[in-house]
Structures are given as structure tokens and as C-alpha cells.
Design a protein around this motif. Structure first.
Motif, PDB file in Angstrom:
ATOM      1  N   HIS A 152      -5.777   0.736 -10.881  1.00 39.96           N
ATOM      2  CA  HIS A 152      -6.927   0.025 -10.323  1.00 39.96           C
ATOM      3  C   HIS A 152      -7.413   0.702  -9.042  1.00 39.96           C
ATOM      4  CE1 HIS A 152      -8.581  -3.816  -8.249  1.00 39.96           C
ATOM      5  NE2 HIS A 152      -9.543  -3.196  -8.882  1.00 39.96           N
ATOM      6  N   GLN A 153      -6.598   0.651  -8.008  1.00 36.40           N
ATOM      7  CA  GLN A 153      -6.978   1.291  -6.744  1.00 36.40           C
ATOM      8  C   GLN A 153      -5.824   2.072  -6.126  1.00 36.40           C
ATOM      9  OE1 GLN A 153      -8.868  -1.328  -3.932  1.00 36.40           O
ATOM     10  NE2 GLN A 153     -10.600  -1.752  -5.273  1.00 36.40           N
ATOM     11  N   GLY A 154      -4.905   2.533  -6.971  1.00 38.09           N
ATOM     12  CA  GLY A 154      -3.867   3.427  -6.488  1.00 38.09           C
ATOM     13  C   GLY A 154      -2.752   2.768  -5.707  1.00 38.09           C
ATOM     14  N   GLY A 155      -2.580   1.448  -5.850  1.00 40.66           N
ATOM     15  CA  GLY A 155      -1.517   0.754  -5.125  1.00 40.66           C
ATOM     16  C   GLY A 155      -0.135   1.109  -5.647  1.00 40.66           C
ATOM     17  N   LEU A 156       0.871   0.801  -4.840  1.00 44.14           N
ATOM     18  CA  LEU A 156       2.265   1.082  -5.190  1.00 44.14           C
ATOM     19  C   LEU A 156       2.844  -0.121  -5.928  1.00 44.14           C
ATOM     20  CD1 LEU A 156       4.382   3.384  -4.633  1.00 44.14           C
ATOM     21  CD2 LEU A 156       5.265   1.895  -2.823  1.00 44.14           C
ATOM     22  N   PHE A 157       3.600   0.152  -6.987  1.00 41.81           N
ATOM     23  CA  PHE A 157       4.252  -0.913  -7.733  1.00 41.81           C
ATOM     24  C   PHE A 157       5.599  -1.258  -7.105  1.00 41.81           C
ATOM     25  CE2 PHE A 157       1.612   0.738 -11.307  1.00 41.81           C
ATOM     26  CZ  PHE A 157       0.961  -0.453 -11.616  1.00 41.81           C
ATOM     27  N   ILE A 158       5.959  -2.545  -7.192  1.00 44.92           N
ATOM     28  CA  ILE A 158       7.284  -3.002  -6.791  1.00 44.92           C
ATOM     29  C   ILE A 158       7.824  -3.893  -7.905  1.00 44.92           C
ATOM     30  CG2 ILE A 158       6.806  -2.905  -4.320  1.00 44.92           C
ATOM     31  CD1 ILE A 158       6.410  -5.925  -4.357  1.00 44.92           C
ATOM     32  N   LYS A 159       9.062  -4.284  -7.793  1.00 46.67           N
ATOM     33  CA  LYS A 159       9.679  -5.142  -8.793  1.00 46.67           C
ATOM     34  C   LYS A 159       8.952  -6.484  -8.861  1.00 46.67           C
ATOM     35  CE  LYS A 159      14.106  -7.206 -10.134  1.00 46.67           C
ATOM     36  NZ  LYS A 159      15.535  -7.382  -9.769  1.00 46.67           N
ATOM     37  N   ASP A 211      12.585 -10.959 -17.657  1.00 49.85           N
ATOM     38  CA  ASP A 211      13.053  -9.972 -18.630  1.00 49.85           C
ATOM     39  C   ASP A 211      13.238  -8.585 -18.023  1.00 49.85           C
ATOM     40  OD1 ASP A 211      13.023 -11.846 -20.712  1.00 49.85           O
ATOM     41  OD2 ASP A 211      10.886 -11.530 -21.050  1.00 49.85           O
ATOM     42  N   GLY A 212      12.758  -8.395 -16.798  1.00 49.96           N
ATOM     43  CA  GLY A 212      12.958  -7.117 -16.128  1.00 49.96           C
ATOM     44  C   GLY A 212      12.208  -5.962 -16.744  1.00 49.96           C
ATOM     45  N   ARG A 213      10.983  -6.238 -17.228  1.00 50.59           N
ATOM     46  CA  ARG A 213      10.208  -5.169 -17.846  1.00 50.59           C
ATOM     47  C   ARG A 213       8.928  -4.846 -17.083  1.00 50.59           C
ATOM     48  NH1 ARG A 213      11.356  -7.979 -22.963  1.00 50.59           N
ATOM     49  NH2 ARG A 213       9.237  -8.823 -22.878  1.00 50.59           N
ATOM     50  N   SER A 214       8.532  -5.681 -16.143  1.00 52.92           N
ATOM     51  CA  SER A 214       7.237  -5.479 -15.501  1.00 52.92           C
ATOM     52  C   SER A 214       7.377  -5.210 -14.007  1.00 52.92           C
ATOM     53  CB  SER A 214       6.319  -6.693 -15.728  1.00 52.92           C
ATOM     54  OG  SER A 214       6.792  -7.823 -15.031  1.00 52.92           O
ATOM     55  N   VAL A 215       6.360  -4.516 -13.479  1.00 48.91           N
ATOM     56  CA  VAL A 215       6.266  -4.246 -12.052  1.00 48.91           C
ATOM     57  C   VAL A 215       4.924  -4.781 -11.571  1.00 48.91           C
ATOM     58  CG1 VAL A 215       7.780  -2.236 -12.039  1.00 48.91           C
ATOM     59  CG2 VAL A 215       5.358  -1.939 -12.562  1.00 48.91           C
ATOM     60  N   ARG A 216       4.805  -4.998 -10.267  1.00 49.63           N
ATOM     61  CA  ARG A 216       3.609  -5.620  -9.708  1.00 49.63           C
ATOM     62  C   ARG A 216       3.033  -4.746  -8.614  1.00 49.63           C
ATOM     63  NH1 ARG A 216       3.643  -8.687  -5.423  1.00 49.63           N
ATOM     64  NH2 ARG A 216       5.862  -9.158  -5.617  1.00 49.63           N
ATOM     65  N   CYS A 217       1.700  -4.587  -8.622  1.00 56.99           N
ATOM     66  CA  CYS A 217       1.027  -3.787  -7.610  1.00 56.99           C
ATOM     67  C   CYS A 217       0.955  -4.551  -6.297  1.00 56.99           C
ATOM     68  CB  CYS A 217      -0.385  -3.412  -8.088  1.00 56.99           C
ATOM     69  SG  CYS A 217      -1.329  -2.486  -6.854  1.00 56.99           S
ATOM     70  N   THR A 218       1.230  -3.873  -5.205  1.00 57.84           N
ATOM     71  CA  THR A 218       1.220  -4.512  -3.893  1.00 57.84           C
ATOM     72  C   THR A 218      -0.181  -4.741  -3.347  1.00 57.84           C
ATOM     73  OG1 THR A 218       1.497  -2.332  -2.901  1.00 57.84           O
ATOM     74  CG2 THR A 218       3.488  -3.627  -3.253  1.00 57.84           C
ATOM     75  N   LYS A 219      -1.199  -4.182  -3.997  1.00 62.53           N
ATOM     76  CA  LYS A 219      -2.566  -4.366  -3.506  1.00 62.53           C
ATOM     77  C   LYS A 219      -3.231  -5.614  -4.063  1.00 62.53           C
ATOM     78  CE  LYS A 219      -4.528  -0.052  -1.834  1.00 62.53           C
ATOM     79  NZ  LYS A 219      -5.656   0.899  -1.965  1.00 62.53           N
ATOM     80  N   HIS A 220      -3.278  -5.720  -5.384  1.00 56.29           N
ATOM     81  CA  HIS A 220      -4.044  -6.804  -5.994  1.00 56.29           C
ATOM     82  C   HIS A 220      -3.267  -7.565  -7.056  1.00 56.29           C
ATOM     83  CE1 HIS A 220      -7.037  -3.744  -4.632  1.00 56.29           C
ATOM     84  NE2 HIS A 220      -7.518  -4.805  -4.059  1.00 56.29           N
ATOM     85  N   LEU A 230     -10.975  -5.129   3.459  1.00 57.33           N
ATOM     86  CA  LEU A 230     -10.125  -4.614   4.531  1.00 57.33           C
ATOM     87  C   LEU A 230      -9.399  -3.338   4.100  1.00 57.33           C
ATOM     88  CD1 LEU A 230      -8.560  -7.887   5.981  1.00 57.33           C
ATOM     89  CD2 LEU A 230     -10.622  -6.690   6.688  1.00 57.33           C
ATOM     90  N   TYR A 231      -9.310  -3.112   2.785  1.00 59.15           N
ATOM     91  CA  TYR A 231      -8.635  -1.921   2.296  1.00 59.15           C
ATOM     92  C   TYR A 231      -9.561  -0.725   2.226  1.00 59.15           C
ATOM     93  CZ  TYR A 231      -4.528  -4.599   0.892  1.00 59.15           C
ATOM     94  OH  TYR A 231      -3.406  -5.377   0.896  1.00 59.15           O
ATOM     95  N   ILE A 232     -10.873  -0.952   2.129  1.00 57.02           N
ATOM     96  CA  ILE A 232     -11.813   0.150   1.980  1.00 57.02           C
ATOM     97  C   ILE A 232     -11.748   1.038   3.222  1.00 57.02           C
ATOM     98  CG2 ILE A 232     -14.250   0.769   1.753  1.00 57.02           C
ATOM     99  CD1 ILE A 232     -14.662  -1.806   0.213  1.00 57.02           C
ATOM    100  N   GLY A 233     -11.454   2.318   3.018  1.00 60.51           N
ATOM    101  CA  GLY A 233     -11.342   3.230   4.153  1.00 60.51           C
ATOM    102  C   GLY A 233     -10.093   3.007   4.980  1.00 60.51           C
ATOM    103  N   PHE A 234      -9.128   2.263   4.424  1.00 64.88           N
ATOM    104  CA  PHE A 234      -7.860   2.023   5.136  1.00 64.88           C
ATOM    105  C   PHE A 234      -8.129   1.428   6.518  1.00 64.88           C
ATOM    106  CE2 PHE A 234      -7.409   5.610   2.242  1.00 64.88           C
ATOM    107  CZ  PHE A 234      -6.395   5.157   1.419  1.00 64.88           C
TER     108      PHE A 234
END
Length: 369
Positions: A95-102, A108-117, A318-322
Motif C-alpha cells: 500500500h504505502q511501503g509500511g513495515l509488517f509486524i506480528k 493461527d500465526g499466519r498473518s502479519v499487520r502493517c504498522t501504517k494502516h 501526517l505521513y506524507i513527506g514524513f
């Protein structure tokens, strides 16, 4: 094991004397050769090793999701192991290049979640499940064997020998699939094409001489809009803080947030606001409460945060342009908080005209009293 990627991608087991160039040649011959006859194949020119795991590290991969970082480049990857099968991808949301976390909500331990959206990816299938049916993650294919693990990638953007029109013609020649390489000014009438893929009027190419790039980027109008919010009358009155967060409607959540307006270098803005919001009872204390609570500090450039507040915009801006810097204690992503301010704010902005009217009336009453 050697894991390589290039859409398509494979992992090859290889002895230590194998080189990246040799493996690139092997990939060209074994993977792409049968599918792209007669086309220039130059992937070996852009092969790069993305990640290397020692035999011990490869053997130490646990069942399920593994987060792995290339220490030399700082880039992150996700490996999903199920018995002898391994799937892998870059740790980067499409989507916008965010980092995934658990994803702590996934039992079931199969999915990760983006920290942005809060987008969610099922790593076992490489399909996004939130929002459903949106994207598939670019996968690094796998062939599991017993040597050191290498991820090899190909930078397809630099492979200029394969012309998109040539590829389109090749696909058309060997299948019933209709492809299209869009150009600026071109139009696709999807309804016509779905009805009749051979309809010549379904795709209209741009006129000759159409530019495919901008001569310049003028950010002046955008910056003027942002700067106009800084001196807006509503920010002359500190009570805007309570008015805004009451309008936002997020509360009954044990989180204390410190909001700091900053200059371009994220230093406190002279005369700017620096305040606390306790979302448990939606209060605005002078100091952090004595109870146990998670804490988050949000530093935002003053023009951007005031533009967002004034217009009731989602906090994606707030994320646009960091434009924002974050600190958390403990370092836990508060999904409910960010999800609310990114997708659940009221559809209409705060009624600042009414706010200013009420403020003037209260001042008049005080002076008369």
C-alpha cells in the motif's frame, strides 16, 4: 539453499563455489527460457544477493512466521515455514511501503499487520486479507535443500532490452489473454473490452507527441495551503485542543499521547503547542498520570498538523513527506488508536466557526460579569 526473486523467483540449493552470475544464468535458462522464447534475457546483469543465512540460521527457522533482516543493508524479509515448505517476501506493505509486524489477533500465526494502516497479509498464501481481495504480495519462490540460504533478486526496471510491446505481442501470440501497456493520455474503455476484447475502440492511444513526464514540480501552492493554517485564528485559543479531540471521538482507551508542534527539523516550534491527551477519560493533564499506562510522543511539523486539525483530515496526511516523528514507551503499536485517526474520524470537519463564536460569547460574558 539459494532463494532468488524476479517475478518469477526461485530458491536454488547450491554449493559455496556457485556464483551469483552462474545462478542468474541458471535461472534464465530454467525459469524464463521456456516462457520467453526469442526475447532478450539479461537478468543475470542485475542479479543481487538480498539475504544470506548460514546453515545454522536456516536450520533455526521456526514453524510459521520468521522476521529476518539483512544486517548489511538493513532491509527486512518475512519467511513462512510449514514443515519442509518455505515461502518468503520482502517486509514491505504494497500500500504505502509500511513495515509488517506480528498480528497478535491472528491465532493461527499466519498473518502479519502493517504498522501504517493496519493492512494484513496472510504470509501462508501471500494474499492481503485486510482489505480483502486487494493485492497479492510479490513472493520469493522456494526450493528447499540443505545449504546456506541466499536470497537473489533481479532489478527488472533496468532490464531495458525487453520491450513491453514485444512482451504484449508474445503473450497475445501464445494465449487468449489481452494485455495493455498504458501511456499518459491513453484511455481504456473497460466495458467495451469486457464485452468484446477485439473491439478496436476499447483502447485509444494518446496523440503523437504526448509528453510522458512533467517539466517541473511546483510545490508552492501546496506549501501555501499548509502555511495558511499556521496563523489561523482558531489556534490563538488553547481550547481548540479539547474541541478537536472531542470531535475526533476516541476515548476509553488506556493511552497517553504527548503532541508536540515542531519546526522543519522537528525541534519544538517557538510559541507552538506541547500538550498531553489522556484517552482513558479524554482529559488534558499537565503531567503524565501516576497509573500504569502506555505512552506515545508525536512530533509533527506545525504547518501539517494544523492543516490536518483545521480541515478535519485523516492522519494519513501526517505521513506524507514524513512529517511526523514517533516514540513509544513501551514500543507497542496501538492499532485501535491509529485505526481510529486514520479511517474513523467524522466525515465532516470540526465546526470551527461555531467554536470561535462560542469563545467570543464566553469572553463577553466574563467581561460583563
Amino acid at each position: 539453499m539459494r532463494l532468488s526473486s524476479s517475478n518469477p523467483v526461485s530458491v536454488y540449493a547450491s554449493q559455496e563455489e556457485d556464483t551469483g552470475a552462474l545462478l542468474g544464468e541458471k535461472l534464465n535458462q530454467e525459469l524464463l527460457g521456456p516462457f520467453l522464447p526469442g526475447m532478450e534475457q539479461s537478468l543475470e546483469q542485475t542479479t543481487e544477493i538480498l539475504l544470506c543465512l548460514s546453515p545454522a540460521e536456516a536450520a533455526g527457522l521456526k514453524e510459521g512466521i520468521n522476521f529476518v533482516r539483512n544486517k548489511s543493508t538493513g532491509k527486512d524479509y518475512i519467511l513462512y515455514k510449514k514443515k519442509s515448505h518455505l515461502r518468503a517476501c520482502k517486509n514491505m506493505c504494497k500500500h504505502q511501503g509500511g513495515l509488517f509486524i506480528k498480528d497478535i489477533e491472528d491465532l493461527d500465526g499466519r498473518s502479519v499487520r502493517c504498522t501504517k494502516h493496519n493492512w494484513k497479509l496472510d504470509v501462508s498464501t501471500m494474499k492481503y486479507i485486510n482489505p480483502p481481495g486487494s493485492f497479492c504480495q510479490d513472493e520469493l519462490g522456494t526450493l528447499v535443500q540443505a545449504y546456506s540460504l541466499f536470497f537473489l533478486g533481479y532489478i527488472k526496471e533496468t532490464n531495458i532490452k525487453n520491450d513491453p510491446n514485444e512482451l504484449n505481442n508474445l503473450i497475445k501470440k501464445n494465449s487468449d489473454v489481452v494485455t495493455w501497456t498504458p501511456r499518459p493520455g491513453a484511455t481504456l474503455d473497460l466495458g467495451r473490452m469486457l464485452k468484446d476484447p477485439t473491439d478496436s475502440k476499447g483502447i485509444i492511444e494518446p496523440p503523437e507527441g504526448t509528453k510522458i513526464y512533467k517539466d517541473s514540480w511546483d510545490f508552492g501552492p501546496y506549501l501555501e495551503i499548509l502555511n495558511a493554517a499556521v496563523g489561523d485564528e482558531i489556534f490563538l485559543h488553547a481550547s481548540w485542543i479539547k474541541e478537536y479531540f472531542t470531535w475526533a471521538g476516541f476515548k476509553d482507551y488506556n493511552l497517553v499521547v504527548r503532541m508536540i508542534e515542531t519546526d522543519e527539523d522537528f525541534n519544538p516550534f517557538p510559541g507552538g503547542y506541547d500538550y498531553l491527551v489522556d484517552f482513558l477519560d479524554l482529559s488534558f493533564p499537565k503531567e503524565r498520570p501516576s497509573r500504569e499506562h502506555p505512552y506515545e510522543e508525536i512530533r509533527s511539523r506545525v504547518d501539517v498538523i494544523r492543516h490536518v486539525v483545521k480541515n478535519g483530515l485523516l492522519w494519513d496526511d501526517l505521513y506524507i513527506g514524513f512529517q511526523t516523528r514517533l516514540q513509544r514507551d513501551p514500543d507497542i503499536y496501538h492499532h485501535l488508536f491509529w485505526n481510529h485517526f486514520q479511517i474513523k474520524l467524522p466525515l465532516t470537519p470540526p465546526n470551527w466557526k461555531f467554536f470561535l463564536t462560542c469563545y467570543e460569547q464566553s469572553r463577553a460574558e466574563i467581561s460583563q460579569g
